[in-house]
Design an enzyme around this catalytic site. Structure first.
Site: not given
Length: 420
Positions: A94, A189, A394
């Site tokens: 993911d 995760e 991210h």
């Protein structure tokens, strides 16, 4: 030994794999995961089946996707090496839901020379503000960025690409003797639930390695102790025009006061290295009831207990000052894996040898966060973390180094021959 060399067919295949993976939508959903939806999104299951098909094509045995979307497969031991204890390598399927991972449009910059890369949404890649990028420019590396509209997904598709390349190489080169290698790709995760349904009944290995780190050389054997804390304030609602006489107790004001009372020098944005922190992530509610959700992080277990105690003291002091009430609930998320890894020194020792064999100098960096390996270590399988060549996780500024992904694959190929 270096196996995935510059301009080799294996390097080209790794890049092709990586680009295919980042274009594959696999974003998870934290809200759904916290509501016990597993996997939290259907696209993770789709990606799992895609990888299972690839593992089967490479020649792995017992390839399967579990009911909870874990991918499992086995690279059988070389003839005569069946008695070597197996080890497991892991990466996660993911990507985070903080920045969209849909319709990723990766940009490949071959022989990057250090020029500024201007992308959508004001995303700027410049060596003078990114030391890793400056290194890539000096080495004329090939780097992969986003187009500025999404994250890249190198966390952790760079890890998946390195693992797939390594097992493909080992499967094709029978002269490289190795024991049994188990492969696990896990969902969710990024939501903190990656090991909730891990198929321990399938995993024979007594040691494992996640491939989920960052810059080349990073070798991580310790991480935060992690606690998620919910602080719920209860007040008394009343008409605002008559609040004083009616004895209004504003739970929103209590929650806000509590957040501002947290130590300002112990927040994520004011700490680094081995320093722990308090991280308020969410505040919501009404006059009658409001809650604050925060993360507590510390490398030392006794310091974590102090953090929990301080939160409780601050919360009760605030509630008392408003004549309201409060409830504090702590939930352990994962614990520092260092102690259990240190108990079995060969686990990290063999990995250090694999780094050195691949001409990579190990850099022991504590994880200011956690990986699936943190939880797997807690479950009894010590699991250090290997670099992937991914950077600026991210974010829309995320990028990956092709040469560093190749080095991660080299480490795995060398590790396969070292573990005895």
């Amino acid at each position: 030994m270096n196996y995935i060399t510059k301009n080799s067919n294996e390097q080209k295949e790794l890049l092709t794999r990586f680009l295919r993976y980042v274009k594959t939508y696999s974003e998870s959903d934290s809200t759904a995961a916290d509501s016990n939806v597993f996997p939290s999104t259907p696209q993770q299951r789709d990606f799992a089946h895609m990888l299972a098909t690839e593992l089967t094509a490479i020649g792995l045995a017992n390839v399967q996707v579990t009911d909870f979307s874990y991918v499992y497969g086995v690279l059988p031991a070389s003839p005569g090496c069946e008695s070597i204890p197996p080890f497991c390598v892991l990466a996660h399927l993911d990507t985070v839901d903080e920045v969209t991972g849909k319709n990723v449009n990766p940009q490949v910059h071959e022989n990057y020379d250090g020029k500024h890369i201007d992308l959508a949404h004001g995303v700027l890649h410049a060596p003078e503000i990114d030391a890793a990028l400056a290194q890539a420019a000096r080495e004329r590396d090939t780097i992969i960025t986003t187009d500025g509209n999404t994250l890249l997904g190198a966390d952790d598709k760079a890890g998946i690409a390195a693992i797939m390349t390594a097992v493909s190489y080992l499967a094709a080169h029978k002269e490289l003797a190795h024991g049994t290698i188990e492969i696990v790709f896990s969902p969710d995760e990024e939501t903190g639930h990656g090991m909730d349904k891990v198929p321990l009944e399938l995993i024979r290995s007594k040691r494992a390695y996640t491939v989920d780190g960052g810059h080349i050389g990073e070798l991580e054997t310790e991480c935060f102790n992690a606690v998620g804390t919910t602080v719920t304030f209860t007040g008394k609602a009343a008409h605002t025009g008559n609040a004083r006489k009616a004895g209004m107790i504003n739970a929103i004001a209590m929650a806000a006061t509590f957040v501002t009372a947290l130590p300002s020098r112990e927040l994520p944005e004011t700490t680094d290295g081995l320093e722990g922190f308090f991280a308020p992530l969410d505040i919501a509610g009404t006059i009658e009831q409001s809650s604050v959700y925060l993360l507590l992080r510390d490398f030392e277990s006794d310091e974590m207990e102090k953090r929990k105690t301080l939160v409780e003291q601050l919360a009760h002091a605030v509630a008392a000052s408003f004549k309201g009430s409060v409830e504090v609930v702590h939930k352990t998320q994962y614990v520092n894996m260092k102690r259990k890894i240190d108990e079995q020194p060969a686990v990290a020792g063999d990995l250090i040898k694999a780094y050195e064999a691949a001409n990579v100098a190990p850099v022991f960096t504590p994880i200011r966060g956690g990986t699936d390996g943190s939880r797997l270590t807690e479950l009894g399988i010590p699991t250090p973390n290997i670099f992937t060549g991914a950077h600026n996780f991210h974010s829309r500024s995320e990028w990956a180094s092709l040469s560093q992904m190749c080095k991660a694959a080299d480490v795995l190929i060398n590790l396969a021959q070292i573990v005895k």
